[in-house]
Enzyme design. Structure first.
Site, PDB file in Angstrom:
ATOM      1  N   GLU A 268     -18.000   0.261   7.846  1.00 42.86           N
ATOM      2  CA  GLU A 268     -17.065   0.283   9.199  1.00 42.86           C
ATOM      3  C   GLU A 268     -16.395  -0.877   9.033  1.00 42.86           C
ATOM      4  O   GLU A 268     -16.869  -2.107   9.487  1.00 42.86           O
ATOM      5  CB  GLU A 268     -17.856   0.320  10.313  1.00 42.86           C
ATOM      6  CG  GLU A 268     -18.535   1.971  10.492  1.00 42.86           C
ATOM      7  CD  GLU A 268     -17.553   2.933  10.603  1.00 42.86           C
ATOM      8  OE1 GLU A 268     -16.407   2.833  10.712  1.00 42.86           O
ATOM      9  OE2 GLU A 268     -18.155   4.166  10.038  1.00 42.86           O
ATOM     10  N   CYS A 302     -13.371  -3.545  16.468  1.00 48.75           N
ATOM     11  CA  CYS A 302     -12.561  -3.057  15.438  1.00 48.75           C
ATOM     12  C   CYS A 302     -11.694  -1.990  15.937  1.00 48.75           C
ATOM     13  O   CYS A 302     -10.523  -1.739  15.333  1.00 48.75           O
ATOM     14  CB  CYS A 302     -13.452  -2.341  14.305  1.00 48.75           C
ATOM     15  SG  CYS A 302     -14.813  -1.251  15.107  1.00 48.75           S
ATOM     16  N   GLU A 402      -5.758  -7.907  11.239  1.00 49.01           N
ATOM     17  CA  GLU A 402      -6.709  -7.805  12.651  1.00 49.01           C
ATOM     18  C   GLU A 402      -6.868  -9.191  13.141  1.00 49.01           C
ATOM     19  O   GLU A 402      -7.362 -10.131  12.525  1.00 49.01           O
ATOM     20  CB  GLU A 402      -7.985  -7.254  11.759  1.00 49.01           C
ATOM     21  CG  GLU A 402      -9.039  -6.967  13.002  1.00 49.01           C
ATOM     22  CD  GLU A 402     -10.352  -6.298  12.576  1.00 49.01           C
ATOM     23  OE1 GLU A 402     -10.701  -6.891  11.450  1.00 49.01           O
ATOM     24  OE2 GLU A 402     -10.815  -5.141  12.904  1.00 49.01           O
TER      25      GLU A 402
HETATM   26  P1  NDP Z   1     -17.823 -10.896   8.178  1.00 45.39           P
HETATM   27  O1  NDP Z   1     -17.347  -9.551   7.626  1.00 45.39           O
HETATM   28  O2  NDP Z   1     -17.873 -11.931   7.282  1.00 45.39           O
HETATM   29  O3  NDP Z   1     -19.546 -10.552   8.549  1.00 45.39           O
HETATM   30  C1  NDP Z   1     -20.330  -9.324   8.896  1.00 45.39           C
HETATM   31  C2  NDP Z   1     -21.617  -9.332   8.334  1.00 45.39           C
HETATM   32  O4  NDP Z   1     -21.524  -9.408   6.883  1.00 45.39           O
HETATM   33  C3  NDP Z   1     -22.438 -10.499   8.485  1.00 45.39           C
HETATM   34  O5  NDP Z   1     -23.951 -10.280   8.782  1.00 45.39           O
HETATM   35  C4  NDP Z   1     -22.221 -11.573   7.516  1.00 45.39           C
HETATM   36  O6  NDP Z   1     -23.208 -12.695   7.339  1.00 45.39           O
HETATM   37  C5  NDP Z   1     -22.396 -10.530   6.369  1.00 45.39           C
HETATM   38  N1  NDP Z   1     -22.052 -11.202   5.003  1.00 45.39           N
HETATM   39  C6  NDP Z   1     -20.987 -11.908   4.867  1.00 45.39           C
HETATM   40  N2  NDP Z   1     -20.708 -12.016   3.384  1.00 45.39           N
HETATM   41  C7  NDP Z   1     -21.259 -10.939   2.778  1.00 45.39           C
HETATM   42  C8  NDP Z   1     -21.537 -10.861   1.810  1.00 45.39           C
HETATM   43  N3  NDP Z   1     -20.877 -11.456   0.430  1.00 45.39           N
HETATM   44  N4  NDP Z   1     -22.499  -9.821   1.358  1.00 45.39           N
HETATM   45  C9  NDP Z   1     -23.323  -9.326   2.198  1.00 45.39           C
HETATM   46  N5  NDP Z   1     -23.081  -9.566   3.638  1.00 45.39           N
HETATM   47  C10 NDP Z   1     -22.307 -10.588   4.079  1.00 45.39           C
HETATM   48  O7  NDP Z   1     -17.387 -10.937   9.668  1.00 45.39           O
HETATM   49  P2  NDP Z   1     -17.439 -12.461  10.077  1.00 45.39           P
HETATM   50  O8  NDP Z   1     -18.144 -12.630  10.972  1.00 45.39           O
HETATM   51  O9  NDP Z   1     -17.264 -13.405   9.168  1.00 45.39           O
HETATM   52  O10 NDP Z   1     -15.991 -12.246  10.972  1.00 45.39           O
HETATM   53  C11 NDP Z   1     -14.705 -12.544  10.326  1.00 45.39           C
HETATM   54  C12 NDP Z   1     -13.421 -11.735  10.466  1.00 45.39           C
HETATM   55  O11 NDP Z   1     -14.060 -10.216  10.252  1.00 45.39           O
HETATM   56  C13 NDP Z   1     -13.347 -11.508  12.123  1.00 45.39           C
HETATM   57  O12 NDP Z   1     -12.455 -12.717  12.468  1.00 45.39           O
HETATM   58  C14 NDP Z   1     -12.832 -10.282  12.350  1.00 45.39           C
HETATM   59  O13 NDP Z   1     -11.411 -10.210  12.020  1.00 45.39           O
HETATM   60  C15 NDP Z   1     -13.496  -9.420  11.093  1.00 45.39           C
HETATM   61  N6  NDP Z   1     -14.754  -8.463  11.804  1.00 45.39           N
HETATM   62  C16 NDP Z   1     -14.457  -7.296  11.992  1.00 45.39           C
HETATM   63  C17 NDP Z   1     -15.525  -6.555  12.477  1.00 45.39           C
HETATM   64  C18 NDP Z   1     -15.384  -4.976  12.690  1.00 45.39           C
HETATM   65  O14 NDP Z   1     -16.006  -4.488  13.415  1.00 45.39           O
HETATM   66  N7  NDP Z   1     -14.431  -4.464  11.971  1.00 45.39           N
HETATM   67  C19 NDP Z   1     -16.641  -7.122  12.988  1.00 45.39           C
HETATM   68  C20 NDP Z   1     -16.827  -8.493  12.656  1.00 45.39           C
HETATM   69  C21 NDP Z   1     -15.878  -9.200  12.281  1.00 45.39           C
HETATM   70  P3  NDP Z   1     -23.113 -14.067   8.131  1.00 45.39           P
HETATM   71  O15 NDP Z   1     -24.300 -14.056   8.973  1.00 45.39           O
HETATM   72  O16 NDP Z   1     -22.972 -15.043   7.049  1.00 45.39           O
HETATM   73  O17 NDP Z   1     -21.764 -13.960   8.878  1.00 45.39           O
END
Ligand code: NDP
Length: 512
Positions: A268, A302, A402
């Site tokens: 998602e 999202c 986004e």
């Molecule tokens: P991320 O996509 O980076 O993080 C989501 C989850 O994935 C977190 O638990 C993160 O861990 C984990 N993660 C990060 N890198 C990896 C990897 N290589 N392999 C597996 N898991 C990983 O979102 P962010 O929190 O950094 O947000 C960044 C941008 O993403 C936001 O500014 C927004 O634009 C978008 N976003 C979109 C969402 C949606 O629902 N569509 C939700 C959240 C963010 P960690 O604890 O290190 O962050």
């Protein structure tokens, strides 16, 4: 100076005297990290320490995956009847209801979202656990008795196996509840990693699952960062599937990481979700939905309605009404029950939001409201003004990417063909909405737009029964509804012959 409805610091009694202590849940035991490392989360609204959590590394993920594998292969969870699994999921739902206020408070403190919204989300999460329980009991495959009178075909639905569940910070408890109970209903075992910004409520969920007698190893929780925790959860060959919600960039990295072991992947991801407003729309409802769509969860969503595409004849009227209504939205201390928009998750994220607005202004767009940080008296954290940017062209980053903040891009159209072209001119395809009193306009829109969800004359209504997910770069697979369960199931074909009716392939002459 923009006149806004700002709610100043108002509920100091609700701030924690001591931080919530979060540990990993591995094989039914609460554990600190082997190397003793911890990390801390401060409230983005108040700046106070909310959570001190164990910082997981290779050792913890290794142990968690091993426990989930054992629980799947030897622990009896997949063999348990749907009725038994459903009973456990229902107990979790009741415990979520019991702990609703405690969970909502920590959710608000870690994420900065309004407490009234957090309360509603926790209630919605309990409903998802109940709905998944109903799926556990009604899960079934298929049979084919039309293959011939000597043949019977049976299609079994079996759990995928060990599932890595990786969640973001914007709806921590709701999103884990869109995945975990469905995986458990299917008979899978799991390793869960919440965002490092919002670990507490997933840990509380772990406590409630233990109380509800989810067997050891069926749900394991590892706290920490994407590297190395999330990364190992996507590459280890004992994991059969990854379900992820977050950014499109990390989603693509996960697809690449899982390719080595060909895991099933469900994603998602982001959206740049448009609402198209035709001249015959009920503007009172449309304007309210536009303000809700972009301000809800401070735009960190999202499904944020971050683009509107308005017919040019009514564009000025719509912009003026959206600006006026946005000024009425109570922004500020998320602990105040009246607040509808709270803090931004981090200073870095606030700077990113601001840079999108500044770049659009530099390219000729017009900021009609906001466009800067918001000072909330008495609060140390970061807030961003509701921001409305008109004159946005579809080639600007503000129209395409986004932003994840309370920032609305306004584009205009002349006819339906142009409106649909603007909707579909996007890398994303999560959701789209249309406002018109003409049912033909709405139906035509629903058929032509590239999106996983279409709303007509409404915005962001969601139900446990209705599947949710995106097309294009908004994701793979679906959550919720029966489709949400199917993601966690493999299909096995069993073909059975009745009697010795199979003609021999090798003719030995003995079957004359
Ligand atoms: P991320 O996509 O980076 O993080 C989501 C989850 O994935 C977190 O638990 C993160 O861990 C984990 N993660 C990060 N890198 C990896 C990897 N290589 N392999 C597996 N898991 C990983 O979102 P962010 O929190 O950094 O947000 C960044 C941008 O993403 C936001 O500014 C927004 O634009 C978008 N976003 C979109 C969402 C949606 O629902 N569509 C939700 C959240 C963010 P960690 O604890 O290190 O962050």
């Amino acid at each position: 100076m923009t006149e806004l409805k700002v709610i100043s610091a108002s509920a100091p009694g609700a701030l924690p005297a001591e931080p919530f202590m979060a540990r990993h849940l591995i094989d039914g035991m609460w554990r600190d990290s082997a190397d003793g490392q911890v990390f801390e989360r401060h409230s983005p609204a108040h700046g106070v320490l909310v959570t001190r959590a164990a910082l997981g590394g290779e050792a913890e993920v290794e142990a968690a995956i091993a426990a989930a594998r054992r629980a799947f292969d030897e622990g009896g969870w997949p063999e348990m009847s749907g009725k038994e699994r459903a009973a456990i999921l229902l107990r979790v739902a009741d415990l979520i209801d019991r702990e609703r206020e405690r969970i909502a408070l920590l959710e608000t403190l870690e994420s900065g979202k309004p407490i009234s919204q957090a309360m509603a989300e926790i209630e919605g999460a309990a409903d998802l656990w109940r709905y998944a329980a109903s799926l556990a009991r009604t899960l079934h495959g298929d049979s084919h008795n039309s293959l011939g009178s000597d043949l019977l075909g049976v299609v079994l639905k079996e759990p995928v196996g060990v599932v890595s569940v990786i969640t973001p910070w914007n709806f921590p408890f709701l999103i884990v509840s869109q995945k975990l109970p469905f995986a458990l209903a299917a008979g899978c075992t799991t390793v869960v990693k919440p965002s490092e910004l919002t670990p507490a409520t997933t840990v509380i969920l772990g406590e409630l699952m233990a109380e509800a007698r989810v067997p050891p190893g069926v749900v394991n929780i590892v706290l920490g960062y994407g590297q190395p925790v999330g990364a190992k959860m996507t590459t280890d060959d004992r994991v059969d599937m990854v379900t992820f919600t977050g950014s499109t960039g990390v989603g693509k990295a996960i697809v690449a990481a899982t390719s080595g072991t060909l895991k099933k992947v469900s994603l998602e991801l982001g959206g740049k979700n448009p609402q198209v407003i035709f001249p015959d729309a009920d503007l009172d409802s449309a304007v309210d939905a536009v303000v809700f769509g972009v301000c809800f969860n401070a735009g960190e969503c999202c499904n944020s309605g971050s683009r509107i595409i308005v017919h040019e004849d009514i564009a000025e009227e719509v912009i003026a009404r959206v600006v006026a209504l946005s000024r009425e939205v109570p922004f500020g201390d998320p602990l105040n029950p009246e607040t509808q928009v709270g803090a931004i998750i981090s200073r870095e994220h606030q700077a990113k939001i601001d840079s999108y607005v500044k770049a659009a202004a530099d390219e000729g767009a017009e900021v009609r409201l906001g466009g800067a940080a918001l000072r909330v008296p008495g609060l140390a954290g970061q807030f961003y003004q509701p921001t409305i940017v008109a004159g946005v062209r579809s080639d600007m980053a503000l129209a395409r990417e986004e932003v994840f903040g309370p920032v609305l891009s306004v584009l205009t159209f002349r006819d339906e063909v142009e409106a649909i072209a603007l909707v579909n001119d996007a890398a994303y395809g999560l959701s789209a909405g249309v406002w018109s009193e003409n049912v033909h306009t709405c139906l035509s829109f629903a058929r032509k737009v590239q999106a996983g969800t279409v709303w007509t004359n409404t915005w962001m209504d969601g139900f446990a029964e209705m599947p949710f997910g995106g097309v294009k770069q908004s994701g793979l697979g679906r959550e919720l509804g029966r489709y949400g369960l199917d993601e966690f199931l493999e299909v096995k074909t069993v073909t059975m012959r009745i009697g010795r009716t199979r003609a021999p392939w090798v003719n030995t002459g003995s079957h004359a």
